[in-house]
Design an enzyme around this catalytic site. Structure first.
Site, PDB file in Angstrom:
ATOM      1  N   ASP A  82      42.424  54.700  25.015  1.00 36.15           N
ATOM      2  CA  ASP A  82      41.665  53.518  25.407  1.00 36.15           C
ATOM      3  C   ASP A  82      40.433  53.832  26.236  1.00 36.15           C
ATOM      4  O   ASP A  82      39.526  53.006  26.351  1.00 36.15           O
ATOM      5  CB  ASP A  82      42.555  52.633  26.303  1.00 36.15           C
ATOM      6  CG  ASP A  82      43.368  51.652  25.512  1.00 36.15           C
ATOM      7  OD1 ASP A  82      42.935  51.254  24.427  1.00 36.15           O
ATOM      8  OD2 ASP A  82      44.449  51.292  25.994  1.00 36.15           O
TER       9      ASP A  82
HETATM   10  C1  BGC Z   1      44.153  52.975  31.343  1.00 38.04           C
HETATM   11  C2  BGC Z   1      44.755  53.175  29.999  1.00 38.04           C
HETATM   12  C3  BGC Z   1      45.225  51.871  29.457  1.00 38.04           C
HETATM   13  C4  BGC Z   1      44.156  50.801  29.555  1.00 38.04           C
HETATM   14  C5  BGC Z   1      44.743  49.493  29.116  1.00 38.04           C
HETATM   15  C6  BGC Z   1      43.086  51.914  31.287  1.00 38.04           C
HETATM   16  O1  BGC Z   1      42.555  51.704  32.557  1.00 38.04           O
HETATM   17  O2  BGC Z   1      43.648  54.192  31.790  1.00 38.04           O
HETATM   18  O3  BGC Z   1      45.815  54.088  30.067  1.00 38.04           O
HETATM   19  O4  BGC Z   1      45.513  52.012  28.110  1.00 38.04           O
HETATM   20  O5  BGC Z   1      43.636  50.714  30.845  1.00 38.04           O
HETATM   21  O6  BGC Z   1      44.250  48.349  29.666  1.00 38.04           O
HETATM   22  C1  NOJ Z   2      48.210  52.908  27.546  1.00 38.92           C
HETATM   23  C2  NOJ Z   2      47.976  51.860  26.517  1.00 38.92           C
HETATM   24  O1  NOJ Z   2      48.986  50.875  26.599  1.00 38.92           O
HETATM   25  C3  NOJ Z   2      47.966  52.466  25.127  1.00 38.92           C
HETATM   26  O2  NOJ Z   2      47.682  51.487  24.180  1.00 38.92           O
HETATM   27  C4  NOJ Z   2      46.993  53.606  25.044  1.00 38.92           C
HETATM   28  O3  NOJ Z   2      47.113  54.191  23.772  1.00 38.92           O
HETATM   29  C5  NOJ Z   2      47.239  54.621  26.132  1.00 38.92           C
HETATM   30  N1  NOJ Z   2      47.263  53.986  27.413  1.00 38.92           N
HETATM   31  C6  NOJ Z   2      46.195  55.728  26.137  1.00 38.92           C
HETATM   32  O4  NOJ Z   2      44.961  55.294  26.567  1.00 38.92           O
END
Ligand code: BGC
Ligand code: NOJ
Length: 809
Positions: free
Chosen positions: A481
């Site tokens: 993400d």
């Molecule tokens: C986090 C990710 C997460 C995303 C979802 C980000 O700030 O680092 O791990 O998937 O937020 O909202």
């Molecule tokens: C947490 C999120 O829920 C997931 O969708 C994503 O793939 C991982 N973070 C990695 O960014």
């Protein structure tokens, strides 16, 4: 250092001190009513949706941590204590918390008074039942006062913590005997209310927090408890609570038990008003009548434990490795149920307010859940599919209550569509139920199509969204993400969440390419299964061309590249200054089979071992980004070693382990599995800090000051992926379209093992023998004494039991 131990016989983790490094929590509830409960009785409850129907109030980010919950205070002379230690923190003579499957037990004692608490959410009711037993273990009569305490949340948890000018005037309650009703909002358009009740006459009650705690008091020492006298307060606005007082005199050796019910009731529109402002309590009375006796509670509790035994019996292994047995048989499957229910919404680290059900998250959660309750998986797949747009792209999240896509977050994550193929394909392999493909599901922006049509649009979305190198366009981000390669014009502090979906379209993802090879082939198989050979063939042509592109434009020399950014610069290349190698494409390309016959897959995994491995698991990338890069986005906003910036992101460790299993290196596959597996980490809980019975999202990487420290436990795709890894790749029992495939990949000294697996209505008793201590390969397969060619147990319609012996060779 350990803070407890596993009691495998009872499927419990036993916590022996309340002062764990972080709250160690459990989830109560299987379907609609949920409670999160910590080892000190902190936590909160909600019905279906943690944001919109929050029953009790919790304060995250608080000091002391974890200080709101469903508490019981015991006043014994001048001492005041809680069976779970919090919030009074009175030192107990004995303390134990047992987190079990859908229930928790607490036993605390002080000065020869003992309190035993059992709390759970019954299978088919919208409430949490708590039985509390007080015992006098002394030689003299004890006069005790028991006070219960919960603080109501004003339903919408988001509004509850923001809109005080309104909320401090809306709270309304009603008291009827021993039942306290929380009916805030009932007077307007809502038809629900909550209640907290006990099955005995009370000696007093409180519903105003200020009256109970004292205006400047705290939950650690409520004034009412100190004085031993409830004030019978009735809250009008401010912060409504529910507290009962029960005085009890216990002869030496005597016990008394009480049943508390925290319930949610929803009336039909026509049942709404009894009189203006008065709630219709018929359903509440019916609910409470079901939990009036110890026998009734015992019965509901037995139903719950039987339910879990039955669920887990679908995959049980017996091997020489205790940790594998307990994770596979109990905790990993349990966490898969929790992630299925919660997606990423409500934990001690997810507020339940910000995020609903993730599209990609929920699809992946299915992979570890589908064998548990296939019918619910089926329903979920159809819900998720309706968050897809007609062009194949999808909303990134949807709200569980409304099942509508979340327009605030929007779409534009280009991996999302392919995960729908992953979830559907897993469901069909598990169940053989191809009828799901003909179910008609709407598209969010209008129109409808069969589920197979949805999958076709997912597949076509990648085909029609490729960049200058022929690799899939990444959009706002892919699985990672935080890799926001098209955000080059974002302002500092803006991430994908605040920045729109459509800007800067050319950045490409090697990772999505790997996904396309894996799930594109699975899509082709589903087409074939329906006799659509032309579609299957043309899909395979696309997959094969992506395969070549990955080995060409997607290959860096010793590993797979991660991406091309919006300026067509390489990301995850030895040419980069930082972030030279990323874990995701190595895992996904290899598990999809890319580069195995060319020898590149092995090289990529060797590079992972050489550059990304640590004793606590495999880091997401190296070298960590030391400064913020506008052209890479949020990933570089994290300090080195945390989260996606070179943390050990547990979710993609199993991809590497699976990839190792795919190429036959069992020793290494298991080593990778073991490093992040919580059961192996309980001895270093002072470093790891989160629960030793469930996975966390992240462990701090080598660059971090707190290397080895886990964060964000429970709600992570790690649960599903590690279950897929250990159950299907390492132990090697893989559901396939033609039957159960037996293909273990283990360390040479792993020993023989047996597995019981439920599959399509039959039970398989599988014995795996490894006389020559090999890592992979099955040389003979016996099914009910008959030799079978290959390693797939042919599925015979109607047959209820299979006895299988596989010999590795
Ligand atoms: C986090 C990710 C997460 C995303 C979802 C980000 O700030 O680092 O791990 O998937 O937020 O909202
Ligand atoms: C947490 C999120 O829920 C997931 O969708 C994503 O793939 C991982 N973070 C990695 O960014």
């Amino acid at each position: 250092m350990k803070y407890g131990f596993f009691d495998d016989q009872r499927c419990e983790y036993v916590i022996t001190t309340p002062e764990t490094p972080l709250p160690w929590i459990n989830y109560l509830g299987c379907k609609d009513f949920f409670t999160l409960i910590s080892n000190t009785c902190g936590g909160y409850s909600f019905y279906k949706d943690a944001k919109l129907l929050r029953l009790t109030r919790y304060r995250y980010n608080n000091v002391p941590y974890d200080n709101n919950g469903q508490y019981f205070y015991i006043k014994d002379g001048s001492s005041i204590w809680n069976p779970g230690w919090q919030p009074s923190q009175t030192r107990l003579d004995s303390y134990e918390c047992r987190h079990g499957l859908g229930y928790s037990r607490f036993t605390g004692s002080l000065n020869q008074a003992k309190a035993e608490v059992l709390t759970f959410v019954p299978l088919n009711d919208t409430c949490q039942v708590t039985s509390l037993t007080l015992t006098n273990e002394s030689g003299e009569t004890k006069n005790l006062s028991l006070f219960s305490y919960v603080e109501w949340c004003l339903w919408n948890a988001d509004d509850d913590m923001k809109n005080f000018q309104r909320n401090l005037s809306t709270g309304e309650l009603e008291i009827e005997g021993s039942t306290i009703y929380h009916k805030t909002e009932y007077r307007e358009r809502r038809n629900h209310y909550a209640l907290y009740s006990v099955n005995t006459p009370v000696d007093g009650f409180d519903t105003s927090r200020d009256a109970f705690l004292g205006t400047y008091g705290s939950p650690a020492a409520p004034v009412v408890v100190k004085e031993g006298k409830a004030s019978n307060s009735e809250a009008h606005g401010w912060s409504p609570i529910a507290s009962h007082q029960i005085n009890v005199s216990l002869a030496p050796g005597e016990s008394r038990s009480y049943i508390f019910v925290l319930g949610y009731v929803e009336n039909e529109e026509e049942e709404k008003w009894e009189a203006p402002g008065i709630i219709n309590k018929t359903k509440a009375h019916q609910l409470l009548s079901r939990y009036q006796s110890d026998e009734a509670v015992e019965k509901a509790f037995t139903e719950l434990t039987d339910y879990w035994q039955e669920l887990l019996s679908g995959y049980q292994v017996s091997s020489d490795c205790e940790e594998v047995n307990r994770m596979v048989n109990i905790w990993n499957q349990y966490q898969c149920m929790v992630t299925f229910n919660m997606s990423r919404s409500a934990s001690y680290y997810e507020s339940g307010i910000g995020r609903g059900m993730g599209f990609r998250d929920s699809c992946q959660d299915l992979l570890g859940f589908v064998h548990l309750i296939p019918e619910r998986a089926r329903e979920r797949i159809l819900d998720i599919a309706s968050a897809q747009f007609g062009d194949g792209s999808t909303y990134h999240q949807y709200q569980p209550l409304t099942k509508k896509g979340n327009a605030d977050i929007g779409g534009g994550f280009n991996d999302d569509p392919l995960w729908l193929i992953a979830g559907t394909s897993a469901y069909i392999k598990e169940t053989g139920d191809t009828s799901i493909l003909s179910e008609v599901v709407t598209f969010d922006d209008g129109g409808e199509g069969t589920l197979f049509e949805h999958l076709t649009r997912s597949f076509e979305f990648t085909v029609t969204h490729k960049g200058p190198h022929g690799l899939p366009l990444i959009g706002r981000a892919d699985w990672n993400d935080c890799l926001n390669l098209n955000c080059f014009s974002a302002q500092p502090g803006e991430s994908f969440q605040t920045f729109g979906p459509s800007e800067g379209p050319v950045a490409e993802s090697v990772f999505i390419g790997g996904m396309f090879v894996k799930y594109g082939e699975e899509y082709a198989q589903l087409a074939e299964l329906q006799g659509l050979t032309d579609i299957a063939e043309s899909a395979r042509r696309e997959v094969s061309s992506m395969y070549d592109t990955l080995l060409d434009a997607g290959w860096d020399g010793d590993w797979f590249l991660r991406a091309y950014d919006a300026y067509s610069q390489k990301v995850g290349s030895s040419e980069c200054e930082e972030g030279q190698i990323f874990i995701e494409p190595q895992g996904f390309c290899v598990l999809a089979g890319v580069g195995i016959k060319e020898g590149k897959a092995q090289r990529a995994l060797d590079s992972v071992k050489e550059r990304l491995d640590t004793k606590y698991g495999i880091m997401l990338l190296q070298p960590a980004f030391s400064r913020y890069h506008l052209e890479l986005g949020e990933i570089t906003s994290y300090p080195p070693g945390y989260k996606e910036n070179a943390g050990i992101f547990c979710h993609n460790n199993p991809w590497i382990s699976i990839a190792e299993a795919v190429i036959g290196r069992g020793e290494r596959a298991f080593e990778v599995y073991r490093k992040t597996c919580p059961a192996f980490l309980q001895d270093i809980s002072e470093i790891h800090r989160t629960e030793p019975y469930c996975y966390s999202q992240m462990i701090a990487g080598r660059d971090a000051a707190t290397h080895g420290e886990a964060k964000n436990s429970w709600l992570t795709g790690t649960a599903a992926w590690t279950f897929v890894n250990i159950s299907q790749y390492i132990l090697g029992i893989q559901p396939s379209l033609t039957g159960l495939c037996i293909d273990p990949c283990v360390p040479g000294d792993f020993g023989d093992f047996t597995i019981t697996r439920r599959f399509r209505g039959a039970v398989y008793h599988i014995e795996v023998k490894n006389p020559n201590h090999l890592e992979k390969g099955v040389s003979s397969l016996l099914v009910d004494g008959e030799k079978v060619d290959g390693n797939v147990v042919p599925f015979v319609e109607g047959k209820k039991e299979y006895h299988v012996t596989a010999v590795m060779g």
